[in-house]
Motif scaffolding. Structure first.
Motif, PDB file in Angstrom:
ATOM      1  N   UNK A   1       0.752 -41.711   8.026  1.00  0.00           N
ATOM      2  CA  UNK A   1       0.430 -43.118   7.102  1.00  0.00           C
ATOM      3  C   UNK A   1      -0.892 -43.435   7.413  1.00  0.00           C
TER       4      UNK A   1
ATOM      5  N   UNK B   1       2.663 -45.224  -1.746  1.00  0.00           N
ATOM      6  CA  UNK B   1       1.898 -45.250  -0.503  1.00  0.00           C
ATOM      7  C   UNK B   1       2.386 -43.814   0.299  1.00  0.00           C
TER       8      UNK B   1
ATOM      9  N   UNK C   1      16.306 -46.910   2.581  1.00  0.00           N
ATOM     10  CA  UNK C   1      16.310 -46.623   1.182  1.00  0.00           C
ATOM     11  C   UNK C   1      17.732 -46.693   0.349  1.00  0.00           C
TER      12      UNK C   1
ATOM     13  N   UNK D   1       6.206 -49.956  -2.901  1.00  0.00           N
ATOM     14  CA  UNK D   1       5.324 -49.354  -1.782  1.00  0.00           C
ATOM     15  C   UNK D   1       5.869 -48.989  -0.712  1.00  0.00           C
ATOM     16  N   UNK D   2       6.807 -49.927   0.141  1.00  0.00           N
ATOM     17  CA  UNK D   2       7.316 -49.748   1.239  1.00  0.00           C
ATOM     18  C   UNK D   2       8.256 -48.423   1.356  1.00  0.00           C
TER      19      UNK D   2
ATOM     20  N   UNK E   1       6.186 -45.352   1.320  1.00  0.00           N
ATOM     21  CA  UNK E   1       5.609 -45.041   2.804  1.00  0.00           C
ATOM     22  C   UNK E   1       7.015 -44.536   3.404  1.00  0.00           C
ATOM     23  N   UNK E   2       7.871 -44.968   3.220  1.00  0.00           N
ATOM     24  CA  UNK E   2       9.178 -44.429   3.845  1.00  0.00           C
ATOM     25  C   UNK E   2       9.088 -42.829   3.794  1.00  0.00           C
ATOM     26  N   UNK E   3       8.784 -42.393   2.670  1.00  0.00           N
ATOM     27  CA  UNK E   3       8.827 -41.094   2.424  1.00  0.00           C
ATOM     28  C   UNK E   3       8.022 -40.171   3.124  1.00  0.00           C
TER      29      UNK E   3
ATOM     30  N   UNK F   1      13.121 -41.503  10.905  1.00  0.00           N
ATOM     31  CA  UNK F   1      13.550 -41.027   9.419  1.00  0.00           C
ATOM     32  C   UNK F   1      15.101 -41.398   9.281  1.00  0.00           C
TER      33      UNK F   1
ATOM     34  N   UNK G   1      14.582 -45.030   7.861  1.00  0.00           N
ATOM     35  CA  UNK G   1      14.169 -45.054   6.469  1.00  0.00           C
ATOM     36  C   UNK G   1      15.077 -44.747   5.493  1.00  0.00           C
TER      37      UNK G   1
ATOM     38  N   UNK H   1      18.650 -49.187  -2.559  1.00  0.00           N
ATOM     39  CA  UNK H   1      19.043 -48.628  -3.782  1.00  0.00           C
ATOM     40  C   UNK H   1      20.433 -49.385  -4.276  1.00  0.00           C
TER      41      UNK H   1
ATOM     42  N   UNK I   1       8.545 -36.692   9.884  1.00  0.00           N
ATOM     43  CA  UNK I   1       9.556 -36.357  10.994  1.00  0.00           C
ATOM     44  C   UNK I   1      10.261 -34.762  10.672  1.00  0.00           C
TER      45      UNK I   1
ATOM     46  N   UNK J   1      13.925 -36.594  17.404  1.00  0.00           N
ATOM     47  CA  UNK J   1      12.475 -37.079  16.569  1.00  0.00           C
ATOM     48  C   UNK J   1      13.005 -37.812  15.294  1.00  0.00           C
TER      49      UNK J   1
ATOM     50  N   UNK K   1       6.022 -54.473  -3.959  1.00  0.00           N
ATOM     51  CA  UNK K   1       5.770 -54.253  -2.738  1.00  0.00           C
ATOM     52  C   UNK K   1       6.789 -53.380  -2.231  1.00  0.00           C
ATOM     53  N   UNK K   2       8.043 -53.686  -2.752  1.00  0.00           N
ATOM     54  CA  UNK K   2       9.247 -52.889  -2.160  1.00  0.00           C
ATOM     55  C   UNK K   2       9.278 -51.397  -2.499  1.00  0.00           C
TER      56      UNK K   2
ATOM     57  N   UNK L   1      14.607 -41.938  -6.544  1.00  0.00           N
ATOM     58  CA  UNK L   1      14.945 -42.737  -5.768  1.00  0.00           C
ATOM     59  C   UNK L   1      14.375 -44.114  -5.864  1.00  0.00           C
ATOM     60  N   UNK L   2      13.127 -44.206  -6.451  1.00  0.00           N
ATOM     61  CA  UNK L   2      12.617 -45.686  -6.638  1.00  0.00           C
ATOM     62  C   UNK L   2      12.766 -46.081  -7.994  1.00  0.00           C
TER      63      UNK L   2
ATOM     64  N   UNK M   1       0.461 -57.240   0.773  1.00  0.00           N
ATOM     65  CA  UNK M   1       0.930 -55.993   1.670  1.00  0.00           C
ATOM     66  C   UNK M   1      -0.146 -55.121   2.062  1.00  0.00           C
TER      67      UNK M   1
ATOM     68  N   UNK N   1       1.635 -57.336  -3.748  1.00  0.00           N
ATOM     69  CA  UNK N   1       1.100 -56.018  -3.437  1.00  0.00           C
ATOM     70  C   UNK N   1      -0.245 -56.018  -2.803  1.00  0.00           C
TER      71      UNK N   1
ATOM     72  N   UNK O   1       7.076 -41.139   6.162  1.00  0.00           N
ATOM     73  CA  UNK O   1       7.531 -41.106   7.605  1.00  0.00           C
ATOM     74  C   UNK O   1       8.649 -39.979   7.722  1.00  0.00           C
ATOM     75  N   UNK O   2       9.555 -39.908   6.463  1.00  0.00           N
ATOM     76  CA  UNK O   2      10.572 -39.098   6.683  1.00  0.00           C
ATOM     77  C   UNK O   2       9.832 -37.572   6.445  1.00  0.00           C
TER      78      UNK O   2
END
Lengths: 290, 293
Positions: A215, A35, B274, A89-90, A93-95, B267, B270, B278, A101, B263, A86-87, A79-80, B98, B95, A97-98
């Motif tokens: 997103x 995502x 992450x 995917x989330x 999705x975080x990437x 991040x 996340x 991990x 930012x 801002x 679904x994990x 990283x993944x 989701x 999925x 947002x980062x």
């Protein structure tokens, strides 16, 4: 006037085709529900723009944008590597947002929320592309090349291994395939084309800001690959036309421009729910979303 | 030292709000076992409901609170009934659920954009009183109310889960829906109940958020990320874990922006998420959960 409008839509369709088929490579063929694809698109657009303003040659910017997106694709694959479904995917999705930012806060480089305006159109082989018609031809040539390459990849022996990893990772491993490496290459390739689509977008719109890479912009692309059907490239192209053109009549109903944006999102959300429910395999899908 | 105490207090306030978000989300996750991302949408819809009742219709404050919480429960119930239930009948994968929940979230946010516009709205119930000074840090009376009321709620919620019939049934379904069905607990009814109650907790979170800060339609996804991160840190599906994770996240964010521009708050959430996925995917208090199907 009308024809200018259609040329505009066709250019967008061309850009979205590249984005969608590259995502199809990751999601449909690789089974990685990514995502965060929009962040590679954004990275490509920003790398291209910033390099171009430092006076770098167009083609070098173009390729470097692709390669830097590919680099981030590779990093995200690292990283993944332990995640699925679904994990995954989330986290992807975080990437996005980062990335958002960073784009909005690293103001010395990206001018933050102000965005970068006045991106010049490239001059290709002596042709200026300020004329939209010329640019359309350029976009479609690049889209055709991308399609050719991705089609080549998925029908190659490597592509079959990618699909094997998607279907049964343990079996692929037991046959001696390094599934981790395959995921890395897959995501990097997918990101490379997304980065290139980002360049085309930046130089077409001539303005980029972080809000184009959030997103909510990933929803149409996900919708395209689901409607087109997972692991189907022709379906993806058909779906791109469908999804880009479908909300356009909203413009002519006479809604004010502040309504058209959310109304289009509502249309997308409803189609997404309907398709997922009634036809989860889309037009030509070969498999279900796991 | 002053800065340290101030950040500690800010972290506590953020943690209190996140814990309410995470707690509702985690409850829904524990029985339904999929990521209900539209929970953020329910929160933002509830805060607009509260805004409409209180600031536009000028209802009494406590009445609008109660109505907003009940309506939040209704929104959650309807989402389950009309969206997730049909999908569940089709045995849709996680999925798909989701992505469907993203669809719901986008739908709710866009509806709010059309109805209320993109501008931020404020609810001025408690005027900005002079902050109290605690060990050199400033805290407003409202913030004290937020912390206290969320702690009371969380305790209340804990006893609800441990002592009441429905709470026990919820835990049974979350352990094993088939066995729960055998002893006469209707799993589909419990799904509906968890959505209703989880969304009511979301409604409470929404009221506290809209009192503390301005509200805008795009807040939903950002709040949801916080709630989800908190839930993962604590261990998905474990409500006490989610609360613990929420406070950890609140502190991490507020101490993080000591060094980084503000801002980067999202991040930070996340990056934390992450790292946990991990290295410790089951969270701190989480039971074994199979994230590597």
């Amino acid at each position: 006037m009308i024809s200018a409008y259609f040329i505009h839509l066709l250019i967008l369709i061309g850009i979205y085709i590249i984005l969608a088929i590259s995502l199809q490579l990751a999601v449909g063929y690789g089974g990685l529900l990514n995502l965060g694809h929009i962040s590679y698109f954004g990275i490509g657009a920003y790398v291209y723009t910033i390099l171009l303003f430092h006076g770098v040659n167009f083609w070098i910017c173009f390729l470097l944008a692709g390669f830097s997106a590919a680099f981030f694709g590779w990093m995200s694959a690292i990283g993944i590597r332990k995640l699925k479904g679904d994990y995954l995917a989330l986290v992807t999705l975080g990437f996005s947002f980062v990335t958002y930012a960073v784009l909005i806060n690293w103001t010395e480089l990206t001018r933050g929320p102000l965005g970068i305006a006045g991106i010049p159109r490239p001059v290709l082989f002596g042709f200026g592309t300020n004329e939209n018609m010329v640019y359309l031809v350029f976009v479609f040539v690049i889209a055709a090349i991308s399609y050719f390459f991705i089609n080549k990849i998925v029908s190659s022996p490597f592509g079959k291994v990618v699909e094997a990893v998607r279907d049964d990772e343990i079996s692929a491993k037991s046959l001696g395939k390094s599934t981790f490496k395959i995921k890395c290459i897959n995501l990097a390739t997918s990101a490379f084309f997304a980065g290139i689509a980002g360049c085309l977008y930046a130089s077409y719109i001539t303005f980029i800001d972080p809000s184009s890479f959030t997103f909510s912009n990933v929803i149409p692309i996900i919708l395209i690959i689901i409607i087109g059907g997972l692991a189907s490239l022709p379906g993806t192209i058909l779906a791109t036309f469908f999804i880009i053109l479908l909300p356009e009549p909203l413009r002519f109903i006479g809604f004010s421009s502040s309504i058209v944006g959310p109304a289009r999102q509502i249309v997308y959300a409803l189609i997404l729910l309907i398709v997922l429910y009634y036809k989860p395999r889309g037009f030509y899908g070969k498999l279900d979303l796991e | 030292m002053d800065i340290f105490v101030q950040l500690l207090i800010n972290g506590l306030i953020a943690g209190a709000i996140y814990s309410l978000v995470a707690c509702g989300f985690s409850l829904i996750y524990s029985t339904n076992k999929f990521i209900h991302f539209a929970h953020g949408g329910v929160i933002i819809v509830s805060s607009y409901i509260f805004y409409t009742l209180f600031s536009i219709l000028h209802l009494e404050f406590y009445l609008s609170c109660i109505l907003a919480i009940l309506l939040a429960g209704l929104v959650g119930y309807l989402i389950n009934q009309f969206i997730y239930k049909p999908f569940r009948k089709r045995k849709a994968s996680n999925s798909i659920l989701l992505i469907a929940s993203f669809g719901v979230l986008i739908f709710l946010e866009s509806m709010l954009l059309i109805i209320f516009g993109a501008n931020v709205q404020t609810i001025d119930y408690i005027p900005n009183a002079q902050g109290l000074s605690v060990l050199g840090a400033i805290i407003t009376p409202l913030q004290i109310v937020i912390i206290i009321s969320s702690i009371i709620l969380l305790i209340f919620f804990y006893f609800f889960m441990k002592k009441t019939r429905i709470g026990k049934a919820m835990r049974a379904v979350s352990d094993n829906p088939d066995v729960a069905e055998i002893v006469g607990i209707s799993a589909s009814k419990i799904y509906a109940w968890t959505f209703t109650i989880g969304s009511m907790v979301a409604g409470i979170a929404a009221i506290l958020i809209s009192l503390e800060q301005n509200i805008e339609p795009s807040m939903g996804s950002s709040l949801m990320i916080k709630g989800f991160t908190a839930a993962v840190i604590g261990g998905l599906g474990s409500v006490p874990g989610a609360i613990f994770g929420a406070f950890l996240l609140g502190f991490a964010e507020n101490f993080g922006i000591w060094y980084l521009p503000s801002g980067y708050k999202d991040a930070i959430a996340f990056v934390l998420l992450f790292l946990f996925l991990l290295f410790r995917p089951n969270g701190i208090l989480g039971l074994k959960y199979n994230n590597q199907k």
